[in-house]
Design a protein around this motif. Structure first.
Motif, PDB file in Angstrom:
ATOM      1  N   LYS A  11       0.828  -1.203   0.000  1.00 12.28           N
ATOM      2  CA  LYS A  11       0.000   0.000   0.000  1.00 12.28           C
ATOM      3  C   LYS A  11       0.860   1.250   0.000  1.00 12.28           C
ATOM      4  O   LYS A  11       1.839   1.374   0.732  1.00 12.28           O
ATOM      5  N   TYR A  12       0.469   2.206  -0.829  1.00 13.36           N
ATOM      6  CA  TYR A  12       1.118   3.500  -0.915  1.00 13.36           C
ATOM      7  C   TYR A  12       0.060   4.578  -0.795  1.00 13.36           C
ATOM      8  O   TYR A  12      -1.131   4.325  -0.924  1.00 13.36           O
ATOM      9  N   ASN A  13       0.501   5.810  -0.562  1.00 15.55           N
ATOM     10  CA  ASN A  13      -0.438   6.917  -0.558  1.00 15.55           C
ATOM     11  C   ASN A  13      -1.019   7.087  -1.953  1.00 15.55           C
ATOM     12  O   ASN A  13      -0.342   6.899  -2.949  1.00 15.55           O
ATOM     13  N   THR A  14      -2.293   7.473  -2.014  1.00 15.12           N
ATOM     14  CA  THR A  14      -2.947   7.639  -3.301  1.00 15.12           C
ATOM     15  C   THR A  14      -3.247   9.118  -3.551  1.00 15.12           C
ATOM     16  O   THR A  14      -3.327   9.925  -2.648  1.00 15.12           O
ATOM     17  N   SER A  15      -3.421   9.461  -4.822  1.00 15.17           N
ATOM     18  CA  SER A  15      -3.809  10.820  -5.202  1.00 15.17           C
ATOM     19  C   SER A  15      -4.704  10.722  -6.413  1.00 15.17           C
ATOM     20  O   SER A  15      -4.855   9.665  -7.000  1.00 15.17           O
ATOM     21  N   VAL A  16      -5.330  11.850  -6.798  1.00 19.60           N
ATOM     22  CA  VAL A  16      -6.288  11.805  -7.892  1.00 19.60           C
ATOM     23  C   VAL A  16      -5.745  12.372  -9.187  1.00 19.60           C
ATOM     24  O   VAL A  16      -6.404  12.299 -10.201  1.00 19.60           O
ATOM     25  N   THR A  17      -4.564  12.955  -9.183  1.00 20.00           N
ATOM     26  CA  THR A  17      -4.004  13.457 -10.423  1.00 20.00           C
ATOM     27  C   THR A  17      -2.587  12.952 -10.592  1.00 20.00           C
ATOM     28  O   THR A  17      -1.957  12.471  -9.657  1.00 20.00           O
ATOM     29  N   GLY A  18      -2.091  13.061 -11.809  1.00 16.23           N
ATOM     30  CA  GLY A  18      -0.743  12.607 -12.108  1.00 16.23           C
ATOM     31  C   GLY A  18       0.311  13.681 -11.908  1.00 16.23           C
ATOM     32  O   GLY A  18       1.433  13.515 -12.363  1.00 16.23           O
ATOM     33  N   LYS A  19      -0.005  14.780 -11.239  1.00 13.75           N
ATOM     34  CA  LYS A  19       0.958  15.857 -11.053  1.00 13.75           C
ATOM     35  C   LYS A  19       1.950  15.552  -9.937  1.00 13.75           C
ATOM     36  O   LYS A  19       3.013  16.139  -9.867  1.00 13.75           O
ATOM     37  N   LYS A  20       1.600  14.634  -9.043  1.00 16.65           N
ATOM     38  CA  LYS A  20       2.495  14.235  -7.974  1.00 16.65           C
ATOM     39  C   LYS A  20       3.503  13.227  -8.507  1.00 16.65           C
ATOM     40  O   LYS A  20       3.144  12.258  -9.145  1.00 16.65           O
ATOM     41  N   ALA A  21       4.794  13.468  -8.210  1.00 19.26           N
ATOM     42  CA  ALA A  21       5.838  12.573  -8.693  1.00 19.26           C
ATOM     43  C   ALA A  21       5.709  11.209  -8.035  1.00 19.26           C
ATOM     44  O   ALA A  21       5.457  11.100  -6.835  1.00 19.26           O
ATOM     45  N   VAL A  22       5.859  10.173  -8.829  1.00 12.54           N
ATOM     46  CA  VAL A  22       5.795   8.807  -8.338  1.00 12.54           C
ATOM     47  C   VAL A  22       7.214   8.324  -8.064  1.00 12.54           C
ATOM     48  O   VAL A  22       8.121   8.537  -8.862  1.00 12.54           O
ATOM     49  N   VAL A  76     -12.640  16.510 -16.361  1.00 13.17           N
ATOM     50  CA  VAL A  76     -11.718  17.618 -16.106  1.00 13.17           C
ATOM     51  C   VAL A  76     -10.456  17.400 -16.938  1.00 13.17           C
ATOM     52  O   VAL A  76      -9.787  16.378 -16.815  1.00 13.17           O
ATOM     53  N   SER A  77     -10.131  18.373 -17.789  1.00 11.44           N
ATOM     54  CA  SER A  77      -8.960  18.238 -18.653  1.00 11.44           C
ATOM     55  C   SER A  77      -7.670  18.349 -17.844  1.00 11.44           C
ATOM     56  O   SER A  77      -7.658  18.859 -16.720  1.00 11.44           O
ATOM     57  N   ASN A  78      -6.582  17.867 -18.422  1.00 11.43           N
ATOM     58  CA  ASN A  78      -5.246  17.944 -17.824  1.00 11.43           C
ATOM     59  C   ASN A  78      -5.160  17.265 -16.467  1.00 11.43           C
ATOM     60  O   ASN A  78      -4.485  17.746 -15.545  1.00 11.43           O
ATOM     61  N   THR A  79      -5.867  16.163 -16.304  1.00 10.60           N
ATOM     62  CA  THR A  79      -5.769  15.363 -15.086  1.00 10.60           C
ATOM     63  C   THR A  79      -5.414  13.931 -15.456  1.00 10.60           C
ATOM     64  O   THR A  79      -5.829  13.428 -16.500  1.00 10.60           O
ATOM     65  N   LYS A  80      -4.644  13.290 -14.603  1.00 11.01           N
ATOM     66  CA  LYS A  80      -4.331  11.881 -14.720  1.00 11.01           C
ATOM     67  C   LYS A  80      -4.682  11.223 -13.384  1.00 11.01           C
ATOM     68  O   LYS A  80      -4.492  11.812 -12.318  1.00 11.01           O
ATOM     69  N   LEU A  81      -5.179  10.008 -13.446  1.00 10.37           N
ATOM     70  CA  LEU A  81      -5.458   9.244 -12.244  1.00 10.37           C
ATOM     71  C   LEU A  81      -4.180   8.555 -11.791  1.00 10.37           C
ATOM     72  O   LEU A  81      -3.560   7.812 -12.556  1.00 10.37           O
ATOM     73  N   THR A  82      -3.749   8.833 -10.552  1.00  6.77           N
ATOM     74  CA  THR A  82      -2.557   8.202  -9.995  1.00  6.77           C
ATOM     75  C   THR A  82      -2.935   7.412  -8.759  1.00  6.77           C
ATOM     76  O   THR A  82      -3.527   7.956  -7.816  1.00  6.77           O
ATOM     77  N   VAL A  83      -2.617   6.123  -8.757  1.00  4.98           N
ATOM     78  CA  VAL A  83      -2.891   5.245  -7.630  1.00  4.98           C
ATOM     79  C   VAL A  83      -1.660   4.394  -7.389  1.00  4.98           C
ATOM     80  O   VAL A  83      -1.154   3.748  -8.309  1.00  4.98           O
ATOM     81  N   ILE A 143       1.820   3.234  -7.453  1.00  5.48           N
ATOM     82  CA  ILE A 143       2.901   3.641  -8.366  1.00  5.48           C
ATOM     83  C   ILE A 143       2.422   3.688  -9.812  1.00  5.48           C
ATOM     84  O   ILE A 143       3.230   3.781 -10.739  1.00  5.48           O
ATOM     85  N   PHE A 144       1.116   3.665 -10.019  1.00  9.18           N
ATOM     86  CA  PHE A 144       0.545   3.593 -11.361  1.00  9.18           C
ATOM     87  C   PHE A 144      -0.062   4.936 -11.763  1.00  9.18           C
ATOM     88  O   PHE A 144      -0.890   5.502 -11.031  1.00  9.18           O
ATOM     89  N   THR A 145       0.311   5.431 -12.936  1.00 10.40           N
ATOM     90  CA  THR A 145      -0.283   6.633 -13.501  1.00 10.40           C
ATOM     91  C   THR A 145      -1.079   6.225 -14.731  1.00 10.40           C
ATOM     92  O   THR A 145      -0.549   5.614 -15.663  1.00 10.40           O
ATOM     93  N   PHE A 146      -2.372   6.571 -14.743  1.00 10.48           N
ATOM     94  CA  PHE A 146      -3.290   6.145 -15.788  1.00 10.48           C
ATOM     95  C   PHE A 146      -3.579   7.292 -16.753  1.00 10.48           C
ATOM     96  O   PHE A 146      -3.914   8.398 -16.339  1.00 10.48           O
ATOM     97  N   ALA A 147      -3.488   7.000 -18.046  1.00 10.67           N
ATOM     98  CA  ALA A 147      -3.812   8.007 -19.061  1.00 10.67           C
ATOM     99  C   ALA A 147      -5.255   8.479 -18.902  1.00 10.67           C
ATOM    100  O   ALA A 147      -6.142   7.698 -18.536  1.00 10.67           O
ATOM    101  N   HIS A 148      -5.481   9.758 -19.197  1.00 11.37           N
ATOM    102  CA  HIS A 148      -6.833  10.315 -19.118  1.00 11.37           C
ATOM    103  C   HIS A 148      -6.889  11.606 -19.927  1.00 11.37           C
ATOM    104  O   HIS A 148      -6.008  12.463 -19.807  1.00 11.37           O
ATOM    105  N   THR A 149      -7.902  11.723 -20.776  1.00  6.44           N
ATOM    106  CA  THR A 149      -8.146  12.935 -21.561  1.00  6.44           C
ATOM    107  C   THR A 149      -9.605  13.320 -21.372  1.00  6.44           C
ATOM    108  O   THR A 149     -10.470  12.439 -21.294  1.00  6.44           O
ATOM    109  N   ALA A 150      -9.882  14.610 -21.298  1.00 10.74           N
ATOM    110  CA  ALA A 150     -11.259  15.039 -21.068  1.00 10.74           C
ATOM    111  C   ALA A 150     -11.536  16.382 -21.717  1.00 10.74           C
ATOM    112  O   ALA A 150     -10.635  17.201 -21.924  1.00 10.74           O
TER     113      ALA A 150
END
Length: 315
Positions: free
Chosen positions: A35-46, A81-88, A90-97
């Motif tokens: 388990k790692y800390n989670t976030s909702v965007t890909g702006k946080k460095a993994v 929401v544009s310019n957001t990526k889902l980060t969970v 150590i995984f960053t998921f592509a997302h376009t909106a």
């Protein structure tokens, strides 16, 4: 491409109601996770874990605390929401909106919606209008952690979150194996860690309700499947040199025998198939269907679901 035009057209009719109204709105399922800390965007460095560490995707209810409420649960608040990526983990998921006058998204989001109703039945012109506001489910009814105990489609119940994907087929290069990968050129990719390489140790996939019912009965774009038809998920890796590997293929619907086979539970992608991807930095997902148009691409709705992605850092 015609599906994109359809989404944009219907979005103009629906306005922003589906994304901004939060007030109204077959296999073994046991897995361990680091388990790692989670976030909702890909702006946080993994940060890459230590070499030899195995990390399993851990989707928690916290990811949907501010999610958009709909029938049967919630979906990610940043879906439109544009310019957001889902980060969970150590995984960053592509997302376009897009949400400027209409709503459109592709890539990956998270959802816990337990609704497997056929919204293509009697849902207006073409038989697909009802899906636009109800595209958030998985045929298992829940993420793989509770799929055995949460009855799919039970009113008023929600289960574990899962990853929901929509593949924007018109943007992707066809048959990309052997080519150089770029995030901008693909609709559905998952970046693993930061700079390290990983072996993929596990992955579960599930059918989405829209293509499930589309293959059964047809919808505004797709025809009902007949003998000889099939619908598949293609999974590519990207190695340390940035080259796309040959894909592994997971069947989602198969009518090559005397009946249409579409598993509705979570399915393990085989370990041997995953090992064939080699050491990777990304996974890339595409789809294929025998119900396709030479100009516009797949008629079958390009959705799939996944969970319990597990990887081991190798260098």
């Amino acid at each position: 491409m015609k599906k994109v035009v359809y989404f944009l057209t219907v979005g103009l009719l629906l306005g922003l109601s589906s994304c901004n109204n939060e007030d109204d709105a077959l296999m073994n399922d046991s897995s361990s996770a680091v388990k790692y800390n989670t976030s909702v965007t890909g702006k946080k460095a993994v940060t890459d874990p230590a070499i030899g560490t195995t990390t399993t995707l851990n989707l928690t209810s916290a990811l949907l605390t501010n999610g958009t409420t709909t029938s049967g649960g919630k979906y990610w608040e940043n879906t439109y929401v544009s310019n957001t990526k889902l980060t969970v983990d150590i995984f960053t998921f592509a997302h376009t909106a897009v949400s400027s006058g209409y709503n459109y998204w592709d890539g990956f989001i998270v959802s816990n919606v337990n609704n497997i109703t056929n919204f293509g039945s009697g849902a207006g012109s073409g038989g697909s209008n009802g899906w636009v506001a109800n595209q958030w489910g998985t045929m298992a009814g829940s993420g793989s952690g509770t799929a055995g105990t949460i009855a799919a489609g039970t009113p008023g119940t929600t289960g574990d979150p899962f990853i929901l994907a929509y593949w924007s087929s018109y943007t992707d290069p066809k048959n990309p194996a052997g080519t150089t990968f770029s995030e901008a050129n693909f609709s559905n990719w998952i970046k693993i860690g930061n700079t390290a390489s990983y072996q993929v140790k596990g992955l579960k996939v599930n059918m989405h309700p829209w293509p499930y019912y589309g293959c059964l009965y047809g919808d505004g774009f797709a025809r009902a499947f007949a003998s000889g038809d099939h619908f598949e998920l293609l999974i590519y890796g990207v190695n340390a040199s940035g080259v796309v590997t040959s894909p592994i293929v997971r069947s989602l619907a198969d009518y090559t025998g005397g009946s249409l086979v579409m598993p509705t539970g979570w399915i393990n992608v085989s370990t041997s198939d995953l090992q064939s991807l080699g050491n990777v930095k990304y996974l890339v997902f595409q789809m294929a269907s025998t119900d396709s148009d030479l100009v516009y691409g797949m008629n079958t709705a390009a959705y799939f679901c996944l969970d319990k992605l597990s990887v081991k850092r190798v260098n």
